[in-house]
Design a protein around this motif. Structure first.
Motif, short mmCIF file in Angstrom:
data_model
loop_
_atom_site.label_atom_id
_atom_site.label_comp_id
_atom_site.label_asym_id
_atom_site.label_seq_id
_atom_site.Cartn_x
_atom_site.Cartn_y
_atom_site.Cartn_z
N TRP A 304 1.01 -1.18 -0.17
CA TRP A 304 0.09 0.16 0.21
C TRP A 304 0.93 1.36 -0.10
O TRP A 304 0.51 1.38 -1.15
CB TRP A 304 -1.40 0.30 1.18
N VAL A 350 -8.71 9.30 -4.05
CA VAL A 350 -9.12 8.39 -3.24
C VAL A 350 -8.82 6.62 -2.65
O VAL A 350 -8.84 6.67 -1.56
CB VAL A 350 -10.70 8.38 -3.99
N ASP A 351 -8.49 6.70 -3.62
CA ASP A 351 -7.70 5.11 -4.12
C ASP A 351 -6.51 4.92 -2.29
O ASP A 351 -6.69 4.08 -1.58
CB ASP A 351 -7.15 4.01 -4.46
N ASP A 354 -8.41 6.13 0.28
CA ASP A 354 -9.18 4.64 1.00
C ASP A 354 -8.08 3.10 2.59
O ASP A 354 -8.49 2.80 3.27
CB ASP A 354 -9.68 3.47 -0.19
N ARG A 355 -6.80 3.30 1.50
CA ARG A 355 -6.29 2.11 2.25
C ARG A 355 -5.60 2.68 3.55
O ARG A 355 -5.41 2.19 4.59
CB ARG A 355 -5.06 1.98 0.86
N ILE A 357 -6.67 4.64 5.36
CA ILE A 357 -8.03 4.62 5.98
C ILE A 357 -8.56 3.23 6.45
O ILE A 357 -8.12 2.83 8.19
CB ILE A 357 -9.82 5.04 5.98
N GLN A 358 -8.00 1.88 5.83
CA GLN A 358 -8.08 0.64 6.37
C GLN A 358 -7.15 0.67 6.92
O GLN A 358 -7.25 -0.21 8.39
CB GLN A 358 -8.47 -0.26 4.67
N VAL A 365 -12.71 5.87 9.75
CA VAL A 365 -13.93 6.79 9.91
C VAL A 365 -13.83 7.53 10.64
O VAL A 365 -15.73 7.90 10.56
CB VAL A 365 -14.54 5.15 9.16
N TYR A 375 -10.90 11.92 2.20
CA TYR A 375 -11.24 10.88 1.79
C TYR A 375 -13.12 11.68 0.80
O TYR A 375 -13.42 11.68 -0.05
CB TYR A 375 -12.15 9.62 2.25
N ARG A 379 -13.18 12.51 -2.93
CA ARG A 379 -14.26 11.37 -3.53
C ARG A 379 -14.93 12.75 -4.58
O ARG A 379 -15.72 11.98 -5.72
CB ARG A 379 -15.22 10.42 -3.05
#
Length: 404
Positions: A304, A350-351, A354-355, A357-358, A365, A375, A379
């Motif tokens: 990532w 965004v990608d 997203d990583r 956030i994960q 979140v 994000y 987006r």
């Protein structure tokens, strides 16, 4: 193409990086605390005014405006790395330096197309950061990505224009400091040339017939720092005919002139958002343990972070090339590149977010980290200033034209 920073850019970068570390990042938590105590969540928090005063004192003011009479006189290539730095704190840094949309685009419009009176009445207080503004183009009833669809009617009646229509997602309009709207509508809805039907007029917020109806949320966020996004109703709102910007029928061309720089500014800031996401990923990875070892030792986390770094470096080069072309051959000559960065940058950022956030799990979140809000903003930029698909369609047509 030489993308090395010149002496002035290096000087401003150094000052801006220090300003971010010493003032902006510490102010993020302060701003949230202050907002909770305001009578209205749309008011400007006191710490923002403090940041503005300090930025002005340091000469970090109106950096976006290439016209040296009104702004810093920087080229797009000089401004790009500065906008990237500001993008690391998009809720505070652009406003603190008077480089926040939609004011930036509106100031550019007034600089290029406004007359002397319009510049004195509205541009000067905007340049001074004394008021805010909004750009009223998007409508809920039509596909506003095609500006020829706009249905708001601007009718000439003697020495006045009468505006009737409904707009939404009008950025900044909830802020009580927003004193002026630039409204796009049709003055000649039946004209033969669909790109000459539209005009732009200046409509003060306190004009009878103007109603800021409600705040529009974005993924549940109301974007208080930015001044919100509003639904605005124009019900026979009357303004002097002298409030017309440029000429009747010139609205479409003005919109295109406004949106070109706006798109690259967004992409510049998006790269800064991605850089902050990478920083947060790395800090989280070395500090967090799962299943007996640090996240930084997990192979998927390596992937990532590495992919994010490669992506950011690619995006930055494309944005810098676009900035260089805008400076050397103009916005029209850089059309392909402007569309390319508008397509590539939001989806890639965004990608990355997203990583990130994960990697942060539930914290990613939550309101405890800026990632969820970043994000939502990134987006949204896959839609704002023209959906990606519109730019893909135009770009593909230009490529295919070479073979037809």
């Amino acid at each position: 193409m030489d993308f090395a920073f010149d002496a002035r850019t290096e000087e401003l970068r150094a000052k801006l990086l220090t300003f971010m570390d010493e003032y902006v990042y510490p102010a993020e938590a302060v701003a949230e605390e202050q907002r909770a105590k305001l009578a209205s969540p749309w008011e400007t928090v006191p710490v923002v005014e403090e940041l503005k005063a300090e930025a002005r004192r340091q000469g970090l003011w109106n950096l976006f405006l290439p016209d040296s009479e009104y702004g810093a006189g920087l080229t797009n290539l000089q401004y790009a790395p500065l906008a990237e730095i500001m993008g690391r704190s998009p809720q505070l840094a652009p406003t603190a330096t008077n480089c926040a949309a939609p004011d930036t685009g509106n100031m550019e419009v007034l600089t290029q197309f406004g007359d002397e009176q319009q510049r004195k009445q509205w541009l000067e207080p905007l340049l001074a950061g004394e008021i805010r503004s909004a750009f009223a183009m998007t409508e809920p009833e039509v596909a506003s990505s095609d500006a020829t669809n706009i249905t708001t009617h601007i009718r000439r009646d003697g020495d006045e224009y009468v505006i009737t229509g409904r707009k939404w997602y009008i950025s900044g309009a909830m802020n009580p400091d927003c004193k002026i709207f630039i409204v796009m509508g049709k003055t000649d809805p039946d004209g033969d040339d669909i790109r000459r039907q539209q005009s732009m007029v200046l409509v003060p917020r306190d004009t009878p017939g103007v109603t800021v109806k409600r705040a529009m949320q974005v993924f549940g966020y109301e974007d208080h720092s930015h001044g919100g996004h509003a639904e605005v109703i124009f019900d026979d709102a009357r303004v002097p005919a002298s409030n017309l910007i440029g000429e009747e029928g010139g609205g479409f061309a003005i919109a295109q002139a406004r949106l070109g720089p706006g798109r690259i500014h967004h992409c510049m800031r998006l790269i800064g958002m991605a850089e902050r996401a990478i920083e947060l990923m790395c800090r989280r990875a070395v500090a967090r343990t799962a299943f007996g070892k640090a996240l930084a030792q997990q192979g998927v986390v390596h992937n990532w972070i590495a992919d994010a770094r490669v992506t950011v470096e690619q995006l930055r080069l494309l944005v810098l090339k676009t900035a260089w072309l805008m400076d050397t051959v103009g916005n029209k000559g850089a059309h392909t590149e402007i569309q390319s960065i508008k397509i590539a940058t939001p989806r890639a950022v965004v990608d990355i977010l997203d990583r990130a956030i994960q990697l942060h799990g539930a914290g990613g979140v939550s309101q405890d980290f800026p990632l969820a809000e970043l994000y939502a903003g990134a987006r949204t930029l896959m839609i704002a200033d023209g959906p990606d698909e519109v730019h893909q369609r135009s770009l593909a047509r230009r490529e295919l034209k070479k073979y037809l």
